[in-house]
Design a protein around this motif. Structure first.
Motif, PDB file in Angstrom:
ATOM      1  N   ALA A  87       0.834  -1.208   0.000  1.00 26.15           N
ATOM      2  CA  ALA A  87       0.000   0.000   0.000  1.00 26.15           C
ATOM      3  C   ALA A  87       0.868   1.258   0.000  1.00 26.15           C
ATOM      4  O   ALA A  87       0.588   2.221  -0.728  1.00 26.15           O
ATOM      5  CB  ALA A  87      -0.930  -0.004   1.206  1.00 26.15           C
ATOM      6  N   ASP A  88       1.927   1.263   0.794  1.00 18.39           N
ATOM      7  CA  ASP A  88       2.822   2.424   0.855  1.00 18.39           C
ATOM      8  C   ASP A  88       3.500   2.695  -0.477  1.00 18.39           C
ATOM      9  O   ASP A  88       3.813   3.844  -0.811  1.00 18.39           O
ATOM     10  CB  ASP A  88       3.892   2.220   1.936  1.00 18.39           C
ATOM     11  CG  ASP A  88       3.324   2.276   3.342  1.00 18.39           C
ATOM     12  OD1 ASP A  88       2.182   2.750   3.503  1.00 18.39           O
ATOM     13  OD2 ASP A  88       4.019   1.816   4.278  1.00 18.39           O
ATOM     14  N   GLN A  89       3.738   1.631  -1.243  1.00 18.78           N
ATOM     15  CA  GLN A  89       4.385   1.772  -2.551  1.00 18.78           C
ATOM     16  C   GLN A  89       3.373   1.953  -3.687  1.00 18.78           C
ATOM     17  O   GLN A  89       3.767   2.011  -4.852  1.00 18.78           O
ATOM     18  CB  GLN A  89       5.243   0.532  -2.835  1.00 18.78           C
ATOM     19  CG  GLN A  89       6.366   0.306  -1.842  1.00 18.78           C
ATOM     20  CD  GLN A  89       7.405   1.400  -1.878  1.00 18.78           C
ATOM     21  OE1 GLN A  89       7.829   1.835  -2.948  1.00 18.78           O
ATOM     22  NE2 GLN A  89       7.818   1.873  -0.709  1.00 18.78           N
ATOM     23  N   SER A  90       2.095   2.067  -3.314  1.00 16.72           N
ATOM     24  CA  SER A  90       1.013   2.196  -4.320  1.00 16.72           C
ATOM     25  C   SER A  90       1.036   1.036  -5.308  1.00 16.72           C
ATOM     26  O   SER A  90       0.831   1.216  -6.522  1.00 16.72           O
ATOM     27  CB  SER A  90       1.126   3.536  -5.057  1.00 16.72           C
ATOM     28  OG  SER A  90       1.025   4.617  -4.148  1.00 16.72           O
ATOM     29  N   LEU A  91       1.262  -0.164  -4.779  1.00 10.37           N
ATOM     30  CA  LEU A  91       1.306  -1.370  -5.602  1.00 10.37           C
ATOM     31  C   LEU A  91       0.051  -2.194  -5.381  1.00 10.37           C
ATOM     32  O   LEU A  91      -0.575  -2.120  -4.322  1.00 10.37           O
ATOM     33  CB  LEU A  91       2.540  -2.201  -5.234  1.00 10.37           C
ATOM     34  CG  LEU A  91       3.894  -1.538  -5.512  1.00 10.37           C
ATOM     35  CD1 LEU A  91       5.021  -2.357  -4.893  1.00 10.37           C
ATOM     36  CD2 LEU A  91       4.109  -1.379  -7.015  1.00 10.37           C
ATOM     37  N   PRO A  92      -0.328  -3.011  -6.363  1.00  9.74           N
ATOM     38  CA  PRO A  92      -1.520  -3.862  -6.200  1.00  9.74           C
ATOM     39  C   PRO A  92      -1.373  -4.821  -5.025  1.00  9.74           C
ATOM     40  O   PRO A  92      -0.268  -5.301  -4.737  1.00  9.74           O
ATOM     41  CB  PRO A  92      -1.578  -4.638  -7.534  1.00  9.74           C
ATOM     42  CG  PRO A  92      -0.791  -3.818  -8.501  1.00  9.74           C
ATOM     43  CD  PRO A  92       0.280  -3.145  -7.702  1.00  9.74           C
ATOM     44  N   ALA A  93      -2.472  -5.096  -4.351  1.00 12.11           N
ATOM     45  CA  ALA A  93      -2.469  -6.005  -3.203  1.00 12.11           C
ATOM     46  C   ALA A  93      -2.562  -7.447  -3.688  1.00 12.11           C
ATOM     47  O   ALA A  93      -3.463  -8.207  -3.306  1.00 12.11           O
ATOM     48  CB  ALA A  93      -3.622  -5.665  -2.268  1.00 12.11           C
ATOM     49  N   ARG A  94      -1.613  -7.825  -4.533  1.00 13.31           N
ATOM     50  CA  ARG A  94      -1.554  -9.176  -5.086  1.00 13.31           C
ATOM     51  C   ARG A  94      -0.179  -9.752  -4.801  1.00 13.31           C
ATOM     52  O   ARG A  94       0.835  -9.058  -4.938  1.00 13.31           O
ATOM     53  CB  ARG A  94      -1.822  -9.161  -6.581  1.00 13.31           C
ATOM     54  CG  ARG A  94      -3.184  -8.610  -6.960  1.00 13.31           C
ATOM     55  CD  ARG A  94      -3.407  -8.719  -8.450  1.00 13.31           C
ATOM     56  NE  ARG A  94      -3.342 -10.111  -8.888  1.00 13.31           N
ATOM     57  CZ  ARG A  94      -3.242 -10.454 -10.179  1.00 13.31           C
ATOM     58  NH1 ARG A  94      -3.168  -9.532 -11.113  1.00 13.31           N
ATOM     59  NH2 ARG A  94      -3.209 -11.729 -10.510  1.00 13.31           N
ATOM     60  N   LEU A  95      -0.141 -11.016  -4.447  1.00 17.89           N
ATOM     61  CA  LEU A  95       1.100 -11.593  -3.953  1.00 17.89           C
ATOM     62  C   LEU A  95       1.244 -13.041  -4.375  1.00 17.89           C
ATOM     63  O   LEU A  95       0.296 -13.819  -4.328  1.00 17.89           O
ATOM     64  CB  LEU A  95       1.117 -11.506  -2.416  1.00 17.89           C
ATOM     65  CG  LEU A  95       2.399 -11.886  -1.695  1.00 17.89           C
ATOM     66  CD1 LEU A  95       3.501 -10.865  -1.989  1.00 17.89           C
ATOM     67  CD2 LEU A  95       2.156 -11.971  -0.189  1.00 17.89           C
ATOM     68  N   ASN A  96       2.446 -13.391  -4.777  1.00 20.95           N
ATOM     69  CA  ASN A  96       2.808 -14.781  -5.005  1.00 20.95           C
ATOM     70  C   ASN A  96       3.696 -15.200  -3.836  1.00 20.95           C
ATOM     71  O   ASN A  96       4.713 -14.558  -3.578  1.00 20.95           O
ATOM     72  CB  ASN A  96       3.557 -14.935  -6.333  1.00 20.95           C
ATOM     73  CG  ASN A  96       3.709 -16.384  -6.748  1.00 20.95           C
ATOM     74  OD1 ASN A  96       4.226 -17.179  -5.995  1.00 20.95           O
ATOM     75  ND2 ASN A  96       3.264 -16.708  -7.941  1.00 20.95           N
ATOM     76  N   VAL A  97       3.297 -16.246  -3.116  1.00 17.79           N
ATOM     77  CA  VAL A  97       4.023 -16.675  -1.920  1.00 17.79           C
ATOM     78  C   VAL A  97       4.810 -17.943  -2.241  1.00 17.79           C
ATOM     79  O   VAL A  97       4.281 -18.901  -2.802  1.00 17.79           O
ATOM     80  CB  VAL A  97       3.052 -16.937  -0.754  1.00 17.79           C
ATOM     81  CG1 VAL A  97       3.824 -17.361   0.494  1.00 17.79           C
ATOM     82  CG2 VAL A  97       2.223 -15.690  -0.470  1.00 17.79           C
TER      83      VAL A  97
END
Length: 215
Positions: free
Chosen positions: A75-85
């Motif tokens: 959120a701080d980097q204005s990036l999508p809240a999508r993640l590959n774990v």
């Protein structure tokens, strides 16, 4: 080359070796001169060297704090809240609150970040060491523009020699097929000496240090 000339050259080389050998030999049992640092010093040095390499860092306490820290960073980097774990971390972390969309598909696209583990963080250079294996997919460390790496406090080491000791090399251990060293975001200055970030790997490298070691 004439036999006499060859013998003369070799004779000069042999004569030179004893004169310099003493200065080249390691002192004691290794090359490290300074006394070993304690855990707190290693942690501080790792953070300093990582920052010098343009990486960022947050301390998260227990593993339970990792999902929230990842969501805040994105959120701080204005990036999508999508993640590959990474596979080795999936059983250890709870993303059930829905703050992040978890996606395991490859290739990684659409701004998705990667959360991966490592086997060590090296304090002398701020380097992350990752290996290949059944639960360690090395592609995850290079395919995403945003790489978030989880490091347990017990995985921070002072120097590269400590990494090889942990891997059992040299010794009776069998080295992984691939060992990668990641020091900050990928960069190049090959074109007109202008630094380009994310040239051959992640554009951003963010480290989360947990008091617990992910195993």
């Amino acid at each position: 080359m004439a036999a006499g000339s060859r013998a003369e050259i070799l004779g000069k080389l042999r004569a030179a070796v004893p004169r310099h050998a003493a200065s080249l030999a390691p002192q004691g049992t290794g090359f490290r001169v300074a006394p070993a640092a304690d855990a707190a010093e290693i942690s501080v040095r790792f953070a300093e060297r990582l920052a010098a390499a343009r990486g960022t860092l947050e301390r998260v306490g227990p593993l339970a704090g990792v999902p929230g820290a990842v969501a805040r960073y994105l959120a701080d980097q204005s990036l999508p809240a999508r993640l590959n774990v990474a596979p080795e971390l999936r059983p250890l972390l709870d993303f059930s609150d829905g703050a992040l969309a978890i996606d395991e598909a490859l290739p990684i696209a659409d701004g998705r970040a990667v959360l991966a583990g490592c086997i060590a963080g090296v304090a002398e250079t701020g380097t992350l060491v990752v290996v290949s294996g059944p639960e360690h997919d090395p592609r995850l460390n290079y395919l995403a523009e945003t790489l978030i790496v989880l490091v347990g406090a017990g995985q921070l080491v002072e120097a590269y020699e400590d990494v090889w000791k942990r891997l059992g090399v040299p010794g009776n251990g069998i080295a992984p097929r691939l060992v990668s060293f990641i020091t900050g975001p990928s960069r190049t200055a090959d074109i007109e000496q202008t630094i380009e970030w994310g040239a051959h790997g992640p554009r951003r490298v963010h480290v989360l240090i947990s008091d617990e070691t992910p195993t």
